[in-house]
Scaffold this motif. Sequence first.
Motif, PDB file in Angstrom:
ATOM      1  N   GLN A  31       0.916  -1.072   0.008  1.00  0.00           N
ATOM      2  CA  GLN A  31      -0.026  -0.022  -0.090  1.00  0.00           C
ATOM      3  C   GLN A  31       0.902   1.326  -0.083  1.00  0.00           C
ATOM      4  N   LEU A  32       1.869   1.310   0.845  1.00  0.00           N
ATOM      5  CA  LEU A  32       2.770   2.251   0.924  1.00  0.00           C
ATOM      6  C   LEU A  32       3.503   2.597  -0.478  1.00  0.00           C
ATOM      7  N   ALA A  33       4.013   1.589  -1.040  1.00  0.00           N
ATOM      8  CA  ALA A  33       4.608   1.645  -2.366  1.00  0.00           C
ATOM      9  C   ALA A  33       3.743   2.328  -3.427  1.00  0.00           C
ATOM     10  N   GLU A  34       2.525   1.633  -3.560  1.00  0.00           N
ATOM     11  CA  GLU A  34       1.557   2.081  -4.606  1.00  0.00           C
ATOM     12  C   GLU A  34       1.013   3.383  -4.332  1.00  0.00           C
ATOM     13  N   THR A  35       0.668   3.824  -3.106  1.00  0.00           N
ATOM     14  CA  THR A  35       0.042   4.996  -2.797  1.00  0.00           C
ATOM     15  C   THR A  35       0.866   6.090  -3.343  1.00  0.00           C
ATOM     16  N   ALA A  36       2.138   5.873  -3.049  1.00  0.00           N
ATOM     17  CA  ALA A  36       2.876   7.043  -3.326  1.00  0.00           C
ATOM     18  C   ALA A  36       3.849   6.953  -4.464  1.00  0.00           C
ATOM     19  N   GLN A  37       3.739   5.608  -5.055  1.00  0.00           N
ATOM     20  CA  GLN A  37       4.405   5.299  -6.598  1.00  0.00           C
ATOM     21  C   GLN A  37       5.909   5.117  -6.016  1.00  0.00           C
ATOM     22  N   ILE A  38       6.048   4.367  -5.105  1.00  0.00           N
ATOM     23  CA  ILE A  38       7.659   4.431  -4.524  1.00  0.00           C
ATOM     24  C   ILE A  38       8.144   3.039  -5.112  1.00  0.00           C
ATOM     25  N   PRO A  39       9.504   2.956  -5.675  1.00  0.00           N
ATOM     26  CA  PRO A  39      10.023   1.964  -5.896  1.00  0.00           C
ATOM     27  C   PRO A  39      10.684   1.172  -4.816  1.00  0.00           C
ATOM     28  N   VAL A  40      10.558  -0.206  -4.756  1.00  0.00           N
ATOM     29  CA  VAL A  40      10.917  -0.915  -3.867  1.00  0.00           C
ATOM     30  C   VAL A  40      12.117  -1.693  -4.136  1.00  0.00           C
ATOM     31  N   VAL A  41      13.392  -1.625  -3.359  1.00  0.00           N
ATOM     32  CA  VAL A  41      14.552  -2.807  -3.655  1.00  0.00           C
ATOM     33  C   VAL A  41      14.499  -3.397  -2.122  1.00  0.00           C
ATOM     34  N   VAL A  63       3.453   0.165  12.277  1.00  0.00           N
ATOM     35  CA  VAL A  63       4.174   1.306  11.952  1.00  0.00           C
ATOM     36  C   VAL A  63       3.490   1.784  10.494  1.00  0.00           C
ATOM     37  N   LEU A  64       3.734   0.822   9.442  1.00  0.00           N
ATOM     38  CA  LEU A  64       3.248   1.307   8.166  1.00  0.00           C
ATOM     39  C   LEU A  64       1.892   1.483   8.040  1.00  0.00           C
ATOM     40  N   ASN A  65       1.016   0.993   8.834  1.00  0.00           N
ATOM     41  CA  ASN A  65      -0.424   0.994   8.775  1.00  0.00           C
ATOM     42  C   ASN A  65      -0.619   2.380   9.399  1.00  0.00           C
ATOM     43  N   ALA A  66       0.084   2.985  10.339  1.00  0.00           N
ATOM     44  CA  ALA A  66      -0.215   4.177  10.520  1.00  0.00           C
ATOM     45  C   ALA A  66       0.196   5.404   9.678  1.00  0.00           C
ATOM     46  N   LEU A  67       1.528   4.965   8.928  1.00  0.00           N
ATOM     47  CA  LEU A  67       2.103   5.757   8.154  1.00  0.00           C
ATOM     48  C   LEU A  67       1.348   6.031   6.886  1.00  0.00           C
ATOM     49  N   ASN A  68       0.687   4.822   6.742  1.00  0.00           N
ATOM     50  CA  ASN A  68      -0.334   4.801   5.404  1.00  0.00           C
ATOM     51  C   ASN A  68      -1.177   5.895   5.251  1.00  0.00           C
ATOM     52  N   LYS A  69      -1.707   6.151   6.533  1.00  0.00           N
ATOM     53  CA  LYS A  69      -3.004   6.867   6.829  1.00  0.00           C
ATOM     54  C   LYS A  69      -2.521   8.360   6.340  1.00  0.00           C
ATOM     55  N   LEU A  70      -1.113   8.694   6.345  1.00  0.00           N
ATOM     56  CA  LEU A  70      -0.953  10.083   6.114  1.00  0.00           C
ATOM     57  C   LEU A  70      -0.188  10.382   4.850  1.00  0.00           C
ATOM     58  N   ILE A  71      -0.198   9.292   3.921  1.00  0.00           N
ATOM     59  CA  ILE A  71       0.550   9.633   2.596  1.00  0.00           C
ATOM     60  C   ILE A  71      -0.487   9.867   1.839  1.00  0.00           C
ATOM     61  N   ILE A  72       0.162  10.901   1.112  1.00  0.00           N
ATOM     62  CA  ILE A  72      -0.822  11.505  -0.092  1.00  0.00           C
ATOM     63  C   ILE A  72      -0.592  10.393  -1.358  1.00  0.00           C
ATOM     64  N   SER A  73      -1.510  10.302  -1.894  1.00  0.00           N
ATOM     65  CA  SER A  73      -1.335   9.433  -3.319  1.00  0.00           C
ATOM     66  C   SER A  73      -0.761  10.415  -4.234  1.00  0.00           C
ATOM     67  N   THR A  74       0.477   9.911  -4.840  1.00  0.00           N
ATOM     68  CA  THR A  74       1.254  10.646  -5.668  1.00  0.00           C
ATOM     69  C   THR A  74       1.890   9.872  -6.801  1.00  0.00           C
ATOM     70  N   GLU A  75       2.708  10.824  -7.790  1.00  0.00           N
ATOM     71  CA  GLU A  75       3.283   9.783  -8.586  1.00  0.00           C
ATOM     72  C   GLU A  75       4.645  10.397  -8.597  1.00  0.00           C
ATOM     73  N   HIS A  76       5.548   9.539  -9.114  1.00  0.00           N
ATOM     74  CA  HIS A  76       7.125  10.218  -9.438  1.00  0.00           C
ATOM     75  C   HIS A  76       7.265   9.745 -10.725  1.00  0.00           C
ATOM     76  N   ILE A  77       6.743  10.421 -11.637  1.00  0.00           N
ATOM     77  CA  ILE A  77       6.837   9.779 -13.073  1.00  0.00           C
ATOM     78  C   ILE A  77       8.256   9.810 -13.799  1.00  0.00           C
ATOM     79  N   ASP A  78       9.046  10.865 -13.304  1.00  0.00           N
ATOM     80  CA  ASP A  78      10.474  11.034 -13.798  1.00  0.00           C
ATOM     81  C   ASP A  78      11.372   9.967 -13.293  1.00  0.00           C
ATOM     82  N   TRP A  79      11.172   9.885 -12.006  1.00  0.00           N
ATOM     83  CA  TRP A  79      12.053   9.056 -11.001  1.00  0.00           C
ATOM     84  C   TRP A  79      11.867   7.617 -11.340  1.00  0.00           C
ATOM     85  N   PHE A  80      10.491   7.223 -11.691  1.00  0.00           N
ATOM     86  CA  PHE A  80      10.349   5.928 -11.870  1.00  0.00           C
ATOM     87  C   PHE A  80      10.865   5.693 -13.398  1.00  0.00           C
ATOM     88  N   GLN A  81      10.596   6.456 -14.117  1.00  0.00           N
ATOM     89  CA  GLN A  81      11.167   6.573 -15.618  1.00  0.00           C
ATOM     90  C   GLN A  81      12.614   6.197 -15.700  1.00  0.00           C
TER      91      GLN A  81
END
Lengths: 562, 181
Positions: free
Chosen positions: A225-235, A324-342
């Motif tokens: 959920q964290l990764a998808e909401t803010a479009q964060i890459p995961v390693v 922690v992630l559960n609590a954190l996810n409630k505060l995460i704004i849905s965004t994209e990082h298009i350039d970064w992902f690209q």
Amino acid sequence: MKMTGAQILCESLVKEGVEVIFGLPGGAVIPLYDTLPQYPQLRHILVRHEQGAAHAADGYARATGKVGVCMATSGPGATNLVTGIANAHLDSVPVVAITGQVVRSLIGKDAFQEVDITGITLPITKHNYLVLEVGSLAKVVKEAFYLARNGRPSPVLIDIPRDVFIEQAEFHYPSKVDLPSSKPTLQGHPTQIKKAAKLINEAQRPLIIAGRGVIISGAYAELKQLAETAQIPVVTTLLGISCFPESHILSFGMLGMHGTAYANMAVEAADLIIAVGMRFGDRATCKVSAFAPHASIVHIDIDPAEIGKNMRVDVPIVGDVKLVLNALNKLIISTEHIDWFQQLDDWRKEHPLTFVRDSEGLPPQFVIRKIYEVTQGEAIIVTGVGQNQMWAAQHYWYNKPNSLISSGGLGAMGFELPAAMGAKIGCPDNIVWCIAGDGGFQMTIQELATIVQEKVAVKIAIINNGYLGMVRQWQQLFYKRRYVATPLAGPDFVKVAEAYGIPGLRVKRKEEVVSAIEQAMEEQGPFLIDFMVEPEENVYPMVPPGAALAEIIEEPGKEVAV
Amino acid sequence: MTTTKHTLVALVEDKPGVLTRMASLFRRRGFNIESIVVGRSELPHLARMTIVIDGSTTMVEQVRKQLDKIINVVKVSDITADDTVARELALIKVGATASTRSEIIQIVDVFRANIVDVASDSVIIEVTGDEEKINSLFNLLRGFGIKEMTRTGRIAMTRGSPGRLPVGKRSSKAQAKRQKT
Ligand SMILES: Cc1ncc(C[n+]2csc(CCOP(=O)(O)OP(=O)(O)O)c2C)c(N)n1
Ligand SMILES: [Mg+2]
């Protein structure tokens, strides 16, 4: 009702939900073994070496999430457990080790088969106990299981003198533990979580580094959920593999010494690292001072001592990853990082994992990929240590949660076979593949007998390169090809397997790989395949020892598939 | 990196092996301990320790957290920044003849120390104070010939109440502070 110490121990184990014990008897524990038949709920697996018992309990614990239990006699039995206990300690695996001790009146007298196992295991257990009165045994067992599984999981050892097994006491199993000092912090601190959320919401190039803590706390959904909401890459770290599906578009594989080039480049370029349930081990970070030079770091871990131990940190959050992630996810704004992902996606295309060379021989990577294909990614993979381990980490696609079991912190050769056995016993409905090195396999080869006796249907793939391969690779790259003490004139593993009563095959050519794996899968019981792979194949990419992640070397002469 | 002397106070269970666990941790992680003092506390089954350690703030914080992980360690605080009373006790055996004895007694008086034993050729002096006071007395007595010295190492306590609370009564504020580190 009065019971003997041995009965109290067994009753306590039953109360803790123990179903399987890996062990081997001896003088100090005969009274305990004599009592075991009264408790058919406790399945005892007779190993052939106590190291196998400890690794098996470890593999069992990792695969099931339950506490693994191993048992040994005093002296040599206890010392044989040590490698396995250290392994579980470094990888945060809940294991309870039970050892017999000489009778109380002989303790300290250098009695026959007396060793100070609580002294020896002091730095490799979360806690250990020498039980000097039968009246405290139940309480000790209660505490041991509590400590092993709560907070940061870890092994706990209970040393019990022979006469304590025989002595009688009333049995009362405590309902609660009274350990004022060890109440782990589970909920992250709200202020810290807010700070982390702010950093995440403002980051341009955020990157999640996920470790085994995600698996331990079962935070798969929260991480996703964290990764998808803010479009964060995961390693992931090595032990974090399979905490996030590798087929996910946001997954960029493993970082570190043998991580993917693009994972390491992502760390180098990120402006925010969200480290989740990982401990910045040196094989993951490589040169610490050059790690993530442009990034702020949020570090989430249940162990406060991990915060700031190896890595600078901007926002520490102590707590259970899932909460922690559960609590954190409630505060995460849905965004994209298009350039970064690209950018990352381009790197992923430009620097793929070494594809399998077109050669006459049998590339080990090819073997791993075929195991993935035939098992359709449904297997639990248990690896040895060295090249086989890195190839198994790189070339199998881990989409199933908790599907890689490997000795990370200790890097203990010989882990593969007993740990695979433990995993299969814990998860009998799963396919378990043991990816073994020809060196490491010989360190615990005796457990083939256990596998046969207990009918454990482990499938074994020996990545037979005729070398202590990872050491040979270092010798080739950094010691001018002086192969000192690394060539192995191995035995005929197929014949060895046959002697133990296990069917097997030798595979030398690519064309035979798939059918051999299929044959192994069709077999009801255990099966062994001796894959005679290219002897001097190396693991790439590689960050040389002492270098920074950015100094990653890709395979020399590798054609880049764009 | 700048290092300073830090004073840690630990409340530990009064059980065999606790000291070994702590000593083993110091050795294994390469923490250099200046002194460590253990004794009974006001609470049954709990002992209080004072540990003096020279190191950077980060290093000492790591020591504190690692100590906190030991199951028998109930609570550890770094009281370096607090307003504290710190004392050490030393016994010093000094050569003393009929002709030097009165001079020694004078010095002892200035330091509010005590002579606790007199032999034909030496006296034993007991002195309490901070490290500096004991060091100065030691230096002054050198000229008489020091035969033996033994020191307890520092014990320390924060001034005023409530001070560092015992187990289970930790304020939520203190807990919040802990969390952040
Ligand atoms: C118990 C133990 N001894 C030594 C080592 C050092 N070591 C690391 S990798 C390696 C080579 C392992 O050889 P093998 O099991 O054949 O695996 P390969 O690297 O060839 O795949 C060695 C000796 C170790 N990790 N563990
Ligand atoms: Mg090999």
